[in-house]
Design an enzyme around this catalytic site. Sequence first.
Site, PDB file in Angstrom:
ATOM      1  N   ASP A  52      -9.894  -3.905  -7.352  1.00  0.00           N
ATOM      2  CA  ASP A  52      -8.508  -4.347  -7.127  1.00  0.00           C
ATOM      3  C   ASP A  52      -7.637  -4.136  -8.367  1.00  0.00           C
ATOM      4  O   ASP A  52      -6.416  -4.217  -8.284  1.00  0.00           O
ATOM      5  CB  ASP A  52      -8.493  -5.842  -6.765  1.00  0.00           C
TER       6      ASP A  52
ATOM      7  N   LYS B 199     -11.091  -2.538   6.024  1.00  0.00           N
ATOM      8  CA  LYS B 199     -11.625  -1.971   4.780  1.00  0.00           C
ATOM      9  C   LYS B 199     -13.030  -1.432   5.022  1.00  0.00           C
ATOM     10  O   LYS B 199     -13.386  -0.342   4.579  1.00  0.00           O
ATOM     11  CB  LYS B 199     -11.636  -3.050   3.673  1.00  0.00           C
TER      12      LYS B 199
ATOM     13  N   GLN C 102     -11.694 -11.068  -1.267  1.00  0.00           N
ATOM     14  CA  GLN C 102     -10.468 -11.072  -0.468  1.00  0.00           C
ATOM     15  C   GLN C 102      -9.636 -12.325  -0.772  1.00  0.00           C
ATOM     16  O   GLN C 102     -10.134 -13.447  -0.699  1.00  0.00           O
ATOM     17  CB  GLN C 102     -10.823 -11.007   1.033  1.00  0.00           C
TER      18      GLN C 102
END
Length: 282
Positions: free
Chosen positions: A119, A52, A96
Site C-alpha cells: 500500500d 483484489k 484492508q
Amino acid sequence: MILIDGKKAAAELREELKKEVAELKNKHNKVPGLTVILIGELAPSKIYVKNKEKSAIEVGLKSEIIRYPETVEEKTVLEKIDELNNDDAVSGILVQLPLPKHIDKQKVIEAISPGKDVDGFHPMNVGNLSSGYDSSVPCTPLGCYLLIKKIEPNLSGKKAVVVGRSNLNGKPMTQLLLKENCTVTITHSKTDDLKGECLKGDIIVAAVGIPELVKGNWVKKDAIVIDVGINKTEKGIVGDVDFDEVSKVAKALTPVPGGVGPMTIACLLKNTIECFKRSQKN
Ligand code: NAD
C-alpha cells in the site's frame, strides 16, 4: 475531449503484469504472493478484497486472504503480520482499512515490513517517495499518475494542482508529480481561493470526497483532469468533479465510475510484483 478509460487502461496493465509474472516464474521458479488481512464484516471491504483476489489470480499471482472477526485482538493481528514478514512465499501484505476502533491503524501499518508494504503507507516508504528514492507508492495516486502519463508523457514544467492533502491520495500524488518536474500546488479545505488555484492547473487531480466540487469555470481550457472522488448521491455514484461542466473545457477527463477506480487494484498487483523483484535483488 478525451474520456480517459480507466477500465481499458487497467486491463492493459493487467495484461502486461501477467506477462511479467510468467517471466518471473520462469526465472525464479516461483511467483509473487499477495496476502490480504480482512478484519470484520464491512460490506465494501469484503467487495474490495474479493476483487483484489480475483485480479491477483488473473495475473498469475499467489493470493491469500486471512479473515478475522471484528473482535480480534490487536496482538493477534500484529503477530500474524510478523509471521508474514518472515514468510518467503509472501511478497506483499495488505491490511484492508478501515480497522475496528480498538486496533491502532498506525501500529498495524508500521508492523508491515517496508519491503512488503504494497500500500506504500509505511513511514519508510513515505519518506523514500518524498526523497525521490525507489519505494512502494500508494495504489490510487500511482494509478492517477499512469493515466496522466498516457495523455501527456512529458510533464516537465507543467503546472499541476492537487485538491486534497490526504496521506492516501493528495500527498503521494504531489510527490509523483514533483518527480516528473511539475510545478505542484497542493490545496485543501483551508485553501483561500480554490477556484483561482485550480484555474492555474494544466493538470488537476481532485481527491476530496465532495460531490462535483470542481466546476467547469474552475478549469483552464485543455487541462487534464483526474477525478479520484467516489461519492454516493441521490443520482448515483459521482466524483469530485462536475463531469458535465468540466468535460466541455478539459482536454481529458476521467469518468466516475470507470476512471481511477479500476487502476487502483491493477496498481496493487504492480506493487506486489515490484516488492517481489526488490526482494530477489537483495
Ligand atoms: P480524506 O477525507 O482523507 O481527505 C480529503 C482531503 O480533501 C483533505 O485533505 C481535505 O483537506 C480536503 N478537503 C476537504 N474539503 C475540501 C474543500 N472544500 N476544498 C478543498 N479541499 C477539501 O479523503 P481521501 O481518502 O483522500 O479520499 C478522497 C476521495 O477519493 C473520497 O471520495 C474517496 O472515496 C475517494 N477515493 C477513491 C479511490 C479510488 O480508487 N478511486 C481510492 C481512495 C479514495
